[in-house]
Design a protein around this motif. Sequence first.
Motif, PDB file in Angstrom:
ATOM      1  N   GLY A  70       0.565  -1.595   0.328  1.00  0.00           N
ATOM      2  CA  GLY A  70       0.095  -0.385   0.087  1.00  0.00           C
ATOM      3  C   GLY A  70       0.970   1.168   0.110  1.00  0.00           C
ATOM      4  N   ILE A  71       1.855   1.233   0.964  1.00  0.00           N
ATOM      5  CA  ILE A  71       2.574   2.562   1.432  1.00  0.00           C
ATOM      6  C   ILE A  71       3.536   2.767  -0.441  1.00  0.00           C
ATOM      7  CG2 ILE A  71       5.311   3.346   1.988  1.00  0.00           C
ATOM      8  CD1 ILE A  71       4.543   1.730   4.574  1.00  0.00           C
ATOM      9  N   GLN A  72       3.645   1.517  -1.064  1.00  0.00           N
ATOM     10  CA  GLN A  72       5.184   1.900  -2.987  1.00  0.00           C
ATOM     11  C   GLN A  72       3.709   2.165  -3.835  1.00  0.00           C
ATOM     12  OE1 GLN A  72       7.822   1.330  -3.231  1.00  0.00           O
ATOM     13  NE2 GLN A  72       8.753   0.046  -1.413  1.00  0.00           N
ATOM     14  N   GLU A  73       2.256   2.235  -3.611  1.00  0.00           N
ATOM     15  CA  GLU A  73       0.949   1.931  -4.031  1.00  0.00           C
ATOM     16  C   GLU A  73       0.872   3.821  -3.845  1.00  0.00           C
ATOM     17  OE1 GLU A  73      -2.180   2.390  -7.369  1.00  0.00           O
ATOM     18  OE2 GLU A  73      -0.286   0.491  -6.778  1.00  0.00           O
ATOM     19  N   ALA A  74       1.077   4.411  -2.584  1.00  0.00           N
ATOM     20  CA  ALA A  74       1.128   5.375  -2.603  1.00  0.00           C
ATOM     21  C   ALA A  74       1.810   6.208  -3.002  1.00  0.00           C
ATOM     22  CB  ALA A  74       0.300   5.955  -0.874  1.00  0.00           C
ATOM     23  N   ASP A  75       2.913   5.919  -2.827  1.00  0.00           N
ATOM     24  CA  ASP A  75       4.122   6.890  -3.776  1.00  0.00           C
ATOM     25  C   ASP A  75       4.345   6.704  -4.988  1.00  0.00           C
ATOM     26  OD1 ASP A  75       7.107   7.635  -3.463  1.00  0.00           O
ATOM     27  OD2 ASP A  75       7.619   5.338  -4.825  1.00  0.00           O
ATOM     28  N   SER A  76       3.513   5.511  -5.924  1.00  0.00           N
ATOM     29  CA  SER A  76       3.929   5.425  -7.386  1.00  0.00           C
ATOM     30  C   SER A  76       2.377   6.746  -7.513  1.00  0.00           C
ATOM     31  CB  SER A  76       3.729   4.673  -7.717  1.00  0.00           C
ATOM     32  OG  SER A  76       2.089   4.499  -8.054  1.00  0.00           O
ATOM     33  N   GLN A  77       1.935   6.586  -6.735  1.00  0.00           N
ATOM     34  CA  GLN A  77       0.163   7.458  -7.063  1.00  0.00           C
ATOM     35  C   GLN A  77       1.060   9.178  -6.740  1.00  0.00           C
ATOM     36  OE1 GLN A  77      -2.972   6.804  -5.174  1.00  0.00           O
ATOM     37  NE2 GLN A  77      -3.195   5.123  -6.300  1.00  0.00           N
ATOM     38  N   VAL A  78       1.363   9.181  -5.363  1.00  0.00           N
ATOM     39  CA  VAL A  78       1.635  11.227  -4.911  1.00  0.00           C
ATOM     40  C   VAL A  78       3.007  11.382  -6.344  1.00  0.00           C
ATOM     41  CG1 VAL A  78       3.516  11.973  -2.787  1.00  0.00           C
ATOM     42  CG2 VAL A  78       1.422  11.275  -3.409  1.00  0.00           C
ATOM     43  N   ARG A  79       3.947  10.667  -6.592  1.00  0.00           N
ATOM     44  CA  ARG A  79       5.094  10.929  -7.527  1.00  0.00           C
ATOM     45  C   ARG A  79       4.373  11.055  -8.493  1.00  0.00           C
ATOM     46  NH1 ARG A  79      10.375   9.864  -6.501  1.00  0.00           N
ATOM     47  NH2 ARG A  79      10.930   9.236  -4.743  1.00  0.00           N
ATOM     48  N   SER A  80       3.176  10.550  -8.755  1.00  0.00           N
ATOM     49  CA  SER A  80       2.777  11.114 -10.619  1.00  0.00           C
ATOM     50  C   SER A  80       1.859  12.091 -10.762  1.00  0.00           C
ATOM     51  CB  SER A  80       1.410  10.014 -10.987  1.00  0.00           C
ATOM     52  OG  SER A  80       0.500   9.655 -10.207  1.00  0.00           O
ATOM     53  N   TYR A  81       1.594  12.700  -9.568  1.00  0.00           N
ATOM     54  CA  TYR A  81       1.287  14.322  -9.543  1.00  0.00           C
ATOM     55  C   TYR A  81       2.173  14.884  -9.249  1.00  0.00           C
ATOM     56  CZ  TYR A  81      -3.168  11.903  -8.335  1.00  0.00           C
ATOM     57  OH  TYR A  81      -4.654  11.967  -8.451  1.00  0.00           O
ATOM     58  N   LEU A 123      11.572  20.712  -5.555  1.00  0.00           N
ATOM     59  CA  LEU A 123      10.221  20.095  -5.272  1.00  0.00           C
ATOM     60  C   LEU A 123      10.484  19.003  -6.346  1.00  0.00           C
ATOM     61  CD1 LEU A 123       7.543  21.573  -3.974  1.00  0.00           C
ATOM     62  CD2 LEU A 123       8.421  20.150  -2.740  1.00  0.00           C
ATOM     63  N   GLN A 124      10.884  19.189  -7.537  1.00  0.00           N
ATOM     64  CA  GLN A 124      11.027  18.034  -8.531  1.00  0.00           C
ATOM     65  C   GLN A 124      12.479  17.878  -8.537  1.00  0.00           C
ATOM     66  OE1 GLN A 124      11.243  19.289 -12.199  1.00  0.00           O
ATOM     67  NE2 GLN A 124      10.222  17.801 -13.362  1.00  0.00           N
ATOM     68  N   SER A 125      13.836  18.133  -7.810  1.00  0.00           N
ATOM     69  CA  SER A 125      15.049  17.322  -7.350  1.00  0.00           C
ATOM     70  C   SER A 125      15.119  16.984  -6.651  1.00  0.00           C
ATOM     71  CB  SER A 125      15.713  18.457  -7.932  1.00  0.00           C
ATOM     72  OG  SER A 125      15.839  19.973  -6.463  1.00  0.00           O
ATOM     73  N   PHE A 126      14.016  17.049  -5.323  1.00  0.00           N
ATOM     74  CA  PHE A 126      14.342  16.897  -4.282  1.00  0.00           C
ATOM     75  C   PHE A 126      13.239  15.965  -4.244  1.00  0.00           C
ATOM     76  CE2 PHE A 126      12.480  16.376   0.127  1.00  0.00           C
ATOM     77  CZ  PHE A 126      13.502  16.252   0.985  1.00  0.00           C
ATOM     78  N   PHE A 127      12.899  15.117  -4.341  1.00  0.00           N
ATOM     79  CA  PHE A 127      11.645  13.824  -4.970  1.00  0.00           C
ATOM     80  C   PHE A 127      12.470  12.820  -5.801  1.00  0.00           C
ATOM     81  CE2 PHE A 127       9.086  16.081  -2.117  1.00  0.00           C
ATOM     82  CZ  PHE A 127       8.511  15.304  -1.889  1.00  0.00           C
ATOM     83  N   GLY A 128      13.304  13.627  -7.119  1.00  0.00           N
ATOM     84  CA  GLY A 128      14.159  12.762  -8.187  1.00  0.00           C
ATOM     85  C   GLY A 128      13.025  12.956  -9.191  1.00  0.00           C
ATOM     86  N   LEU A 129      12.515  13.456  -9.363  1.00  0.00           N
ATOM     87  CA  LEU A 129      11.349  13.054 -10.731  1.00  0.00           C
ATOM     88  C   LEU A 129      12.597  13.788 -11.915  1.00  0.00           C
ATOM     89  CD1 LEU A 129       8.188  14.512  -8.777  1.00  0.00           C
ATOM     90  CD2 LEU A 129       8.737  12.346  -8.797  1.00  0.00           C
TER      91      LEU A 129
END
Length: 105
Positions: A33-44, A99-105
């Motif tokens: 669930g945490i992995q799924e939440a992580d991927s959803q947050v990163r998609s936003y 924010l973009q560089s901090f979260f490695g997107l």
Amino acid sequence: MKTNRINRRSLLLLAFLLVASSVKVWSQDGAAGIQEADSQVRSYFEPGTNLMYAIGAVLGLVGAVKVFQKWNGGDQDTGKVASAWFGSCIFLVVVATVLQSFFGL
């Protein structure tokens, strides 16, 4: 009376083992669930970053109009207004980039 205590202890032990095993199963589902939440947050983050850039552009245009009006009006505080609007635009762009560089997107 001793058999009654033994039955209670064995039932208590059985209940404890069931709870312990179910906690392990829940923790595995929690990790997924945490992995799924992580991927959803990163998609936003990418649309959010683009939205911050767009807000910065609109603020820049509005600020340019305000500064131009003050400049044509002969106001003495045109430099303060220009630096405030320019600073807010720079702040939004820097925050979006950080924010973009901090979260490695």
